[in-house]
Design a protein around this motif. Structure first.
Motif, PDB file in Angstrom:
ATOM      1  N   SER A  64      46.503  45.968  29.190  1.00 20.10           N
ATOM      2  CA  SER A  64      45.848  45.947  27.968  1.00 20.10           C
ATOM      3  C   SER A  64      46.638  46.535  26.844  1.00 20.10           C
ATOM      4  O   SER A  64      46.915  46.289  25.786  1.00 20.10           O
ATOM      5  CB  SER A  64      44.537  46.364  27.939  1.00 20.10           C
ATOM      6  OG  SER A  64      44.579  47.904  28.470  1.00 20.10           O
ATOM      7  N   ALA A  65      47.852  47.587  27.272  1.00 22.33           N
ATOM      8  CA  ALA A  65      48.428  48.298  26.210  1.00 22.33           C
ATOM      9  C   ALA A  65      49.553  47.356  25.878  1.00 22.33           C
ATOM     10  O   ALA A  65      49.896  47.295  24.783  1.00 22.33           O
ATOM     11  CB  ALA A  65      49.534  49.497  27.008  1.00 22.33           C
ATOM     12  N   LEU A  66      49.863  46.296  26.650  1.00 18.93           N
ATOM     13  CA  LEU A  66      50.911  45.005  26.285  1.00 18.93           C
ATOM     14  C   LEU A  66      50.150  44.436  25.354  1.00 18.93           C
ATOM     15  O   LEU A  66      51.027  44.224  24.228  1.00 18.93           O
ATOM     16  CB  LEU A  66      51.280  44.269  27.528  1.00 18.93           C
ATOM     17  CG  LEU A  66      52.066  43.135  27.212  1.00 18.93           C
ATOM     18  CD1 LEU A  66      53.601  43.762  26.651  1.00 18.93           C
ATOM     19  CD2 LEU A  66      52.664  42.335  28.282  1.00 18.93           C
ATOM     20  N   THR A 131      40.637  46.768  25.709  1.00 21.86           N
ATOM     21  CA  THR A 131      40.311  47.493  26.909  1.00 21.86           C
ATOM     22  C   THR A 131      40.560  46.893  28.190  1.00 21.86           C
ATOM     23  O   THR A 131      40.710  45.713  28.217  1.00 21.86           O
ATOM     24  CB  THR A 131      38.801  48.007  26.826  1.00 21.86           C
ATOM     25  OG1 THR A 131      38.281  48.465  28.024  1.00 21.86           O
ATOM     26  CG2 THR A 131      38.104  46.468  26.906  1.00 21.86           C
ATOM     27  N   PRO A 132      41.025  47.428  29.318  1.00 17.75           N
ATOM     28  CA  PRO A 132      40.735  46.844  30.744  1.00 17.75           C
ATOM     29  C   PRO A 132      39.320  46.626  30.916  1.00 17.75           C
ATOM     30  O   PRO A 132      38.574  47.308  30.364  1.00 17.75           O
ATOM     31  CB  PRO A 132      41.473  47.791  31.627  1.00 17.75           C
ATOM     32  CG  PRO A 132      41.263  49.299  30.656  1.00 17.75           C
ATOM     33  CD  PRO A 132      40.973  48.901  29.450  1.00 17.75           C
ATOM     34  N   LEU A 133      39.065  45.530  31.778  1.00 18.59           N
ATOM     35  CA  LEU A 133      37.436  45.254  32.152  1.00 18.59           C
ATOM     36  C   LEU A 133      37.399  46.248  33.403  1.00 18.59           C
ATOM     37  O   LEU A 133      38.006  46.241  34.437  1.00 18.59           O
ATOM     38  CB  LEU A 133      37.522  43.902  32.693  1.00 18.59           C
ATOM     39  CG  LEU A 133      36.159  43.249  32.896  1.00 18.59           C
ATOM     40  CD1 LEU A 133      35.284  43.188  31.521  1.00 18.59           C
ATOM     41  CD2 LEU A 133      36.116  41.970  33.521  1.00 18.59           C
ATOM     42  N   CYS A 204      44.739  38.742  34.966  1.00 21.83           N
ATOM     43  CA  CYS A 204      46.003  39.651  34.401  1.00 21.83           C
ATOM     44  C   CYS A 204      45.644  41.264  35.002  1.00 21.83           C
ATOM     45  O   CYS A 204      45.595  41.912  34.250  1.00 21.83           O
ATOM     46  CB  CYS A 204      46.187  39.657  32.860  1.00 21.83           C
ATOM     47  SG  CYS A 204      46.750  38.121  32.281  1.00 21.83           S
ATOM     48  N   GLY A 205      45.697  41.180  36.422  1.00 23.53           N
ATOM     49  CA  GLY A 205      45.579  42.512  36.893  1.00 23.53           C
ATOM     50  C   GLY A 205      46.444  43.428  37.024  1.00 23.53           C
ATOM     51  O   GLY A 205      46.497  44.507  37.428  1.00 23.53           O
ATOM     52  N   SER A 206      47.708  43.132  36.770  1.00 20.87           N
ATOM     53  CA  SER A 206      48.924  43.826  36.877  1.00 20.87           C
ATOM     54  C   SER A 206      49.904  43.636  35.739  1.00 20.87           C
ATOM     55  O   SER A 206      49.807  42.452  35.150  1.00 20.87           O
ATOM     56  CB  SER A 206      49.718  43.827  38.292  1.00 20.87           C
ATOM     57  OG  SER A 206      50.184  42.246  38.161  1.00 20.87           O
ATOM     58  N   ARG A 207      50.919  44.257  35.513  1.00 19.35           N
ATOM     59  CA  ARG A 207      52.002  43.883  34.379  1.00 19.35           C
ATOM     60  C   ARG A 207      52.738  42.462  34.798  1.00 19.35           C
ATOM     61  O   ARG A 207      52.904  41.876  33.946  1.00 19.35           O
ATOM     62  CB  ARG A 207      52.809  45.305  34.212  1.00 19.35           C
ATOM     63  CG  ARG A 207      53.680  45.238  33.269  1.00 19.35           C
ATOM     64  CD  ARG A 207      52.844  45.711  31.511  1.00 19.35           C
ATOM     65  NE  ARG A 207      54.117  45.406  30.686  1.00 19.35           N
ATOM     66  CZ  ARG A 207      54.165  46.074  29.888  1.00 19.35           C
ATOM     67  NH1 ARG A 207      53.112  46.898  29.347  1.00 19.35           N
ATOM     68  NH2 ARG A 207      54.985  45.791  28.770  1.00 19.35           N
TER      69      ARG A 207
HETATM   70  C1  LIG Z   1      37.581  51.107  37.706  1.00 14.69           C
HETATM   71  C2  LIG Z   1      38.142  49.763  37.511  1.00 14.69           C
HETATM   72  C3  LIG Z   1      37.125  48.799  37.372  1.00 14.69           C
HETATM   73  C4  LIG Z   1      37.474  47.507  37.393  1.00 14.69           C
HETATM   74  N1  LIG Z   1      36.711  46.487  37.269  1.00 14.69           N
HETATM   75  C5  LIG Z   1      36.979  45.187  36.969  1.00 14.69           C
HETATM   76  C6  LIG Z   1      36.351  44.096  36.845  1.00 14.69           C
HETATM   77  O1  LIG Z   1      34.879  44.563  36.821  1.00 14.69           O
HETATM   78  N2  LIG Z   1      36.484  42.830  36.983  1.00 14.69           N
HETATM   79  C7  LIG Z   1      37.901  42.640  37.213  1.00 14.69           C
HETATM   80  O2  LIG Z   1      38.280  41.608  36.835  1.00 14.69           O
HETATM   81  N3  LIG Z   1      38.697  43.642  37.213  1.00 14.69           N
HETATM   82  C8  LIG Z   1      38.291  45.009  37.187  1.00 14.69           C
HETATM   83  N4  LIG Z   1      39.349  45.889  37.112  1.00 14.69           N
HETATM   84  C9  LIG Z   1      40.808  45.585  37.181  1.00 14.69           C
HETATM   85  C10 LIG Z   1      41.305  45.712  35.744  1.00 14.69           C
HETATM   86  O3  LIG Z   1      40.445  45.323  34.745  1.00 14.69           O
HETATM   87  C11 LIG Z   1      42.744  45.215  35.484  1.00 14.69           C
HETATM   88  O4  LIG Z   1      43.715  45.687  36.886  1.00 14.69           O
HETATM   89  C12 LIG Z   1      43.279  45.574  34.106  1.00 14.69           C
HETATM   90  O5  LIG Z   1      44.634  44.916  34.012  1.00 14.69           O
HETATM   91  C13 LIG Z   1      43.704  46.817  34.103  1.00 14.69           C
HETATM   92  O6  LIG Z   1      44.307  47.134  32.722  1.00 14.69           O
HETATM   93  P1  LIG Z   1      45.241  48.374  32.439  1.00 14.69           P
HETATM   94  O7  LIG Z   1      46.461  47.841  33.042  1.00 14.69           O
HETATM   95  O8  LIG Z   1      45.324  48.019  30.759  1.00 14.69           O
HETATM   96  O9  LIG Z   1      44.702  49.681  32.722  1.00 14.69           O
HETATM   97  C14 LIG Z   1      38.990  47.155  37.476  1.00 14.69           C
HETATM   98  C15 LIG Z   1      39.764  48.111  37.644  1.00 14.69           C
HETATM   99  C16 LIG Z   1      39.341  49.653  37.808  1.00 14.69           C
HETATM  100  C17 LIG Z   1      40.437  50.727  37.920  1.00 14.69           C
END
Ligand SMILES: Cc1cc2nc3c(=O)[nH]c(=O)nc-3n(C[C@H](O)[C@H](O)[C@H](O)COP(=O)(O)O)c2cc1C
Length: 227
Positions: A64-66, A131-133, A204-207
């Motif tokens: 999300s920072a990206l 925000t991340p989800l 998009c769960g990782s960079r």
């Molecule tokens: C506490 C927590 C809850 C999460 N819940 C979800 C979710 O409900 N659905 C989903 O698809 N990913 C979920 N994720 C994955 C993050 O949304 C995802 O890895 C995201 O890219 C992280 O963003 P960031 O790198 O900006 O922190 C969750 C991650 C964490 C740590």
């Protein structure tokens, strides 16, 4: 829950809200006069906006920072003024519901939200939530900031601001972002703001995943397109 119901929730808040009629009218007048004065222009000739970006991830170089980086790059290229508040790296505290603010400030927490963010938030033409989800909603860091809007609800609601949501998630189901977007749209509706766009980076769960996706470019173009 409509605004009247929400604001009637506390006696102090109701009194503040009624007394603030003049304040809101004054605020509207000053905004109108700002518009008729020579507002700063962007390179494209549009009005220069004050933009406040609020990020909610604890990952400095996360997904999300990206999106925030790219959006800001586009918005600054278009000539807008951007203030970024990274909630996860600031001294912030959750609302205690004490009502000392009477929904019209100041908050009893004299922290970064009150001191750094609030003046920028009140002055902003556009507020961008990033925000991340987390469990299908926004992160606690971002929610902490939004709950603290309560202390300045009178100034923030009906202020005609624009809003954008940008979010990232690991999953890519058609309902992955449904609860988050519904919450965002409800908050924006309640505040009387206008949603002008969303970047919903599913899958998009990782960079590396987001860097290979179309979403950073979407965020950049959204910033660049603002007028
Ligand atoms: C506490 C927590 C809850 C999460 N819940 C979800 C979710 O409900 N659905 C989903 O698809 N990913 C979920 N994720 C994955 C993050 O949304 C995802 O890895 C995201 O890219 C992280 O963003 P960031 O790198 O900006 O922190 C969750 C991650 C964490 C740590």
């Amino acid at each position: 829950m409509n605004r009247r119901v929400f604001i009637q929730g506390t006696g102090a808040a109701l009194i503040t809200f009624l007394l603030s009629g003049c304040g809101l009218a004054l605020q509207d007048t000053s905004l109108a006069s700002k518009d008729t004065k020579t507002a700063d222009k962007t390179s494209k000739g549009g009005n220069k906006m004050k933009i406040t970006v609020i990020t909610g991830s604890p990952h400095k170089n996360g997904t999300s920072a990206l999106l925030a980086d790219k959006f800001i790059e586009g918005a600054q290229k278009a000539g807008h003024e951007v203030f970024r508040f990274n909630a996860a790296f600031e001294d912030i505290h959750p609302c205690l519901g004490c009502d000392r603010c009477g929904m019209n400030g100041p908050c009893i927490h004299q922290d970064a939200i009150d001191k750094k963010l609030t003046p920028k938030l009140i002055a902003a033409d556009l507020v961008v939530f990033v925000t991340p989800l987390y469990y299908f909603g926004m992160s606690a860091q971002l929610k902490t900031v939004i709950d603290r809007f309560y202390a300045n609800n009178v100034k923030l609601s009906g202020s005609g601001k624009k809003a954008i949501l940008m979010a990232t998630a690991y999953d890519a189901k058609d309902w992955t972002m449904a609860a988050l977007t519904h919450h965002y749209q409800t908050v924006v509706k309640y505040l009387g703001w206008e949603d002008i766009g969303m970047v919903l980076a599913v899958g998009c769960g990782s960079r590396p995943l987001i860097e290979r996706s179309e979403f950073p470019e979407q965020a950049y173009q959204l910033g660049l397109s603002l007028s």
